[in-house]
Design a protein around this motif. Structure first.
Motif, PDB file in Angstrom:
ATOM      1  N   ALA A 102       0.624  -1.321  -0.077  1.00 26.15           N
ATOM      2  CA  ALA A 102       0.018  -0.158  -0.074  1.00 26.15           C
ATOM      3  C   ALA A 102       0.932   1.112  -0.083  1.00 26.15           C
ATOM      4  O   ALA A 102       1.679   1.488   1.069  1.00 26.15           O
ATOM      5  CB  ALA A 102      -0.763   0.046   1.263  1.00 26.15           C
ATOM      6  N   MET A 125      -0.968  -1.281   6.118  1.00 19.31           N
ATOM      7  CA  MET A 125      -1.843  -2.419   5.687  1.00 19.31           C
ATOM      8  C   MET A 125      -1.571  -3.570   6.427  1.00 19.31           C
ATOM      9  O   MET A 125      -0.169  -3.740   7.289  1.00 19.31           O
ATOM     10  CB  MET A 125      -1.693  -3.029   4.266  1.00 19.31           C
ATOM     11  CG  MET A 125      -0.406  -3.633   3.903  1.00 19.31           C
ATOM     12  SD  MET A 125      -0.616  -3.907   2.321  1.00 19.31           S
ATOM     13  CE  MET A 125       1.096  -5.209   2.302  1.00 19.31           C
ATOM     14  N   VAL A 142      -6.523  -1.989   5.094  1.00 23.36           N
ATOM     15  CA  VAL A 142      -5.675  -0.758   5.073  1.00 23.36           C
ATOM     16  C   VAL A 142      -6.141   0.544   5.892  1.00 23.36           C
ATOM     17  O   VAL A 142      -7.392   0.592   5.928  1.00 23.36           O
ATOM     18  CB  VAL A 142      -5.679  -0.421   3.302  1.00 23.36           C
ATOM     19  CG1 VAL A 142      -5.085   1.026   3.434  1.00 23.36           C
ATOM     20  CG2 VAL A 142      -5.368  -1.213   2.711  1.00 23.36           C
ATOM     21  N   THR A 198      -7.233  -7.575   3.157  1.00 21.49           N
ATOM     22  CA  THR A 198      -6.185  -6.855   3.675  1.00 21.49           C
ATOM     23  C   THR A 198      -6.934  -5.628   4.285  1.00 21.49           C
ATOM     24  O   THR A 198      -7.872  -5.130   3.346  1.00 21.49           O
ATOM     25  CB  THR A 198      -5.186  -6.639   2.529  1.00 21.49           C
ATOM     26  OG1 THR A 198      -4.763  -7.824   1.923  1.00 21.49           O
ATOM     27  CG2 THR A 198      -4.051  -5.458   3.256  1.00 21.49           C
TER      28      THR A 198
END
Length: 296
Positions: A57, A69, A82, A80
């Motif tokens: 990220a 992340m 973030v 995932t």
């Protein structure tokens, strides 16, 4: 007619193949609604879950918005999380690349708009004042999850005393001087000057003559009742009910013998308590008058 049916079948088949390819390329994202434009404000932390395993990220301008992340989900359904952190006003883009079947893909670019602080017009107390220490208040940011203080908005707050409802004696009253009392601060013991009240002087009690006797010729003996406070008594006597031209004598005792009285005359007697201390004198009220005829 057959040609049109065949052509329609071919188009439908191609559409199914393309959808299958997309599903195969990114099965997790196929059912995920991705926001390509995010608006957050300074100080805000925004968490977003993406249903793929991201490779990284990256913010193009991390001074505007930072990103971190962390893996979430399960092995069968990878995801995932973030975390977007707004740092200063501006716009940046965030790339969220991931790999599927050895091919690179990008959830983004995600455009991130960071809004500036919105300062409250009302003050927030940051430090409560006391009567001994000043406090502080300032304008705070009204954005959600942001409690930043507007630079230059801090103002000192002067604390108020917490006045007791009860009065404290500051100076004890005596027989010679008035005393004083006031309301004090329960924190620092300061005196509320507007509450200062005088306490009247102490008063000597009214003396009482116990007895007046003419036991000896031209003589009378006066005995006082015991009382607290005085150092002695003033005795006043004469032949006038109103004590015109009366004589006075001070005695440090409850007894006094008065001589040289005239036989067969009526005499009137009274007394009062007296306190003498350091050159100061306090006197009580005159007792009730006693009358005695000198028969000896």
């Amino acid at each position: 007619m057959k040609k049109w049916k065949d052509a329609g079948a071919i188009v439908f088949t191609v559409a199914l193949v393309m959808m299958g390819l997309f599903m195969f390329a990114a099965p997790s994202l196929a059912a995920h609604d991705i926001e390509k434009d995010l608006t957050i404000h300074i100080g805000q932390i925004l968490k977003k879950d993406y249903l793929v395993k991201l490779d990284s990220a990256t913010s193009k301008d991390p001074s505007i918005a930072g990103v971190t992340m962390a893996a979430s989900g399960t092995a069968a359904s990878p995801a995932t999380r973030v975390v977007y952190s707004a740092l200063k006003p501006g716009t940046t883009t965030v790339d969220l690349p991931f790999t599927h079947e050895n091919k690179k893909h990008n959830v983004g670019p995600i455009k991130v708009h960071v809004q500036d602080h919105i300062w409250s017009k009302d003050y927030t107390v940051d430090e409560e004042p006391t009567c001994m220490e000043p406090g502080k208040k300032s304008h705070h940011c009204t954005n959600e999850d942001c409690d930043a203080i507007e630079p230059g908005s801090e103002v000192e707050i002067v604390g108020d005393h917490k006045w007791s409802t009860e009065y404290t004696v500051d100076e004890e009253a005596t027989y010679f001087e008035e005393g004083s009392e006031s309301r004090h601060c329960t924190v620092c013991d300061a005196i509320n000057e507007d509450s200062v009240t005088s306490i009247p002087k102490l008063k000597l009690g009214k003396a009482k003559i116990k007895s007046v006797k003419n036991n000896k010729a031209n003589t009378t003996k006066i005995t006082m009742k015991m009382m607290e406070g005085p150092s002695g008594f003033d005795f006043c006597y004469g032949t006038s009910k109103k004590f015109v031209n009366a004589k006075k004598v001070y005695v440090k005792n409850i007894h006094v013998v008065i001589k040289n009285l005239k036989k067969n005359r009526n005499y009137y007697f009274r007394a009062r308590a007296v306190l003498k201390e350091d050159g100061k004198v306090a006197r009580g009220k005159w007792s009730a008058t006693k009358k005695l005829r000198i028969k000896r």
